[in-house]
Design a protein around this motif. Structure first.
Motif, PDB file in Angstrom:
ATOM      1  N   CYS A 108       0.828  -1.213   0.000  1.00 47.95           N
ATOM      2  CA  CYS A 108       0.000   0.000   0.000  1.00 47.95           C
ATOM      3  C   CYS A 108       0.858   1.257   0.000  1.00 47.95           C
ATOM      4  N   ALA A 109       1.933   1.238   0.773  1.00 51.27           N
ATOM      5  CA  ALA A 109       2.829   2.392   0.821  1.00 51.27           C
ATOM      6  C   ALA A 109       3.477   2.635  -0.539  1.00 51.27           C
ATOM      7  N   THR A 110       3.862   1.571  -1.210  1.00 51.76           N
ATOM      8  CA  THR A 110       4.457   1.697  -2.541  1.00 51.76           C
ATOM      9  C   THR A 110       3.481   2.345  -3.517  1.00 51.76           C
ATOM     10  N   LEU A 111       2.206   2.032  -3.364  1.00 50.41           N
ATOM     11  CA  LEU A 111       1.171   2.584  -4.238  1.00 50.41           C
ATOM     12  C   LEU A 111       0.733   3.988  -3.827  1.00 50.41           C
ATOM     13  N   GLY A 112       1.186   4.445  -2.670  1.00 54.58           N
ATOM     14  CA  GLY A 112       0.846   5.794  -2.213  1.00 54.58           C
ATOM     15  C   GLY A 112      -0.319   5.864  -1.255  1.00 54.58           C
ATOM     16  N   LEU A 113      -0.674   4.722  -0.647  1.00 57.14           N
ATOM     17  CA  LEU A 113      -1.795   4.693   0.304  1.00 57.14           C
ATOM     18  C   LEU A 113      -1.264   4.445   1.705  1.00 57.14           C
ATOM     19  N   GLU A 114      -1.583   5.331   2.628  1.00 52.42           N
ATOM     20  CA  GLU A 114      -1.186   5.170   4.028  1.00 52.42           C
ATOM     21  C   GLU A 114      -2.184   4.249   4.732  1.00 52.42           C
ATOM     22  N   THR A 115      -1.677   3.213   5.384  1.00 52.56           N
ATOM     23  CA  THR A 115      -2.535   2.248   6.067  1.00 52.56           C
ATOM     24  C   THR A 115      -2.063   2.065   7.503  1.00 52.56           C
ATOM     25  N   LEU A 187      -8.191  -0.628  -2.978  1.00 51.96           N
ATOM     26  CA  LEU A 187      -7.127   0.266  -3.423  1.00 51.96           C
ATOM     27  C   LEU A 187      -7.662   1.260  -4.453  1.00 51.96           C
ATOM     28  N   THR A 188      -8.523   0.780  -5.331  1.00 45.71           N
ATOM     29  CA  THR A 188      -9.111   1.650  -6.350  1.00 45.71           C
ATOM     30  C   THR A 188      -9.928   2.772  -5.717  1.00 45.71           C
ATOM     31  N   ALA A 189     -10.764   2.431  -4.729  1.00 41.28           N
ATOM     32  CA  ALA A 189     -11.601   3.432  -4.075  1.00 41.28           C
ATOM     33  C   ALA A 189     -10.770   4.469  -3.343  1.00 41.28           C
ATOM     34  N   GLU A 190      -9.676   4.034  -2.737  1.00 44.84           N
ATOM     35  CA  GLU A 190      -8.864   4.954  -1.930  1.00 44.84           C
ATOM     36  C   GLU A 190      -7.931   5.822  -2.771  1.00 44.84           C
ATOM     37  N   LEU A 191      -7.420   5.273  -3.857  1.00 46.40           N
ATOM     38  CA  LEU A 191      -6.415   5.997  -4.635  1.00 46.40           C
ATOM     39  C   LEU A 191      -7.024   6.805  -5.780  1.00 46.40           C
ATOM     40  N   GLY A 192      -8.317   6.586  -6.045  1.00 47.34           N
ATOM     41  CA  GLY A 192      -8.973   7.380  -7.066  1.00 47.34           C
ATOM     42  C   GLY A 192      -8.584   7.017  -8.487  1.00 47.34           C
ATOM     43  N   ARG A 193      -8.030   5.854  -8.684  1.00 46.05           N
ATOM     44  CA  ARG A 193      -7.718   5.327 -10.012  1.00 46.05           C
ATOM     45  C   ARG A 193      -7.865   3.820  -9.968  1.00 46.05           C
TER      46      ARG A 193
END
Length: 227
Positions: A108-115, A187-193
């Motif tokens: 998730c961090a690699t993709l830019g999402l903080e968890t 991941l899609t819902a959180e990252l907007g893509r």
């Protein structure tokens, strides 16, 4: 570790049978540590602690399984990883679950999402945002984890929502957590893509290889898997 990608959408019972056969081979040291990556045909599965009140209200079939955790959904757009590995002794099941969580948090961090982790609840979460207007968002689970360790060898694993249809969770009480308390996300819902399983798989393979390595009973001369 042998990383294996199963193509198509795998029927749950077929995947479970594959796990059991592989578990026995790893336990008897006829096969090296193996991790399966796949997507399931849409299915609800329930761990031993699931209450009947958490089941779908429309009578949809639920598969009872021998893992930890409660009821959840598997299906297209969700990457499932089943590590079948021999843990070094003395093994700690909680440490193993935390290691799976950390691998997903790395992805998730690699993709830019903080968890984050949530105390008393397994899995990987996105923090609540009470300031988000007009509808404040609750804590949201992006990855469910339900594992089993039998005779020192692991089964089951994790399910990370990539671009899954989250409405499947509306028919159950996912992981036994009421909707007013927490939510499920992707991941899609959180990252907007759109974040696909194909994009996530190599990241998850690398993260699991890195994080699980210190827990393995044998890291140098594992029995090779058959071609």
């Amino acid at each position: 570790m042998d990383m294996r990608h199963l193509t198509g959408h795998v029927e749950y019972h077929a995947g479970w049978d594959l796990q059991r056969r592989t578990h026995e081979s790893v336990r008897t040291e006829n096969l090296g540590d193996t991790v399966f990556f796949l997507e399931h045909v849409s299915v609800y599965t329930a761990g031993a602690r699931t209450n009947r009140a958490e089941y779908p209200t429309d009578g949809t079939e639920v598969v009872k399984v021998d893992r930890g955790g409660k009821i959840t959904w598997h299906g297209p757009g969700q990457i499932v990883a089943y590590p079948i590995i021999r843990l070094a002794k003395p093994f700690d099941v909680v440490e193993y679950v935390r290691t799976l969580e950390q691998a997903v948090m790395d992805v998730c961090a690699t993709l830019g999402l903080e968890t984050m982790r949530v105390e008393g609840r397994s899995g990987v979460w996105v923090a609540a945002d009470p300031a988000d207007a007009p509808d404040p968002r609750l804590e949201r689970k992006v990855c469910a984890i339900g594992a089993r360790v039998a005779k020192g060898v692991t089964m089951h694993g994790l399910a990370l929502n990539c671009d899954a249809d989250l409405t499947a969770f509306d028919r159950i009480v996912p992981c036994g957590i009421p909707a007013e308390d927490a939510d499920v996300t992707s991941l899609t819902a959180e990252l907007g893509r759109r974040v696909t399983v194909d994009e996530v798989r190599p990241l998850l393979e690398a993260a699991l290889a890195d994080r699980l390595a210190p827990l393995l009973a044998r890291t140098a001369e594992a029995v090779p898997a058959p071609a």
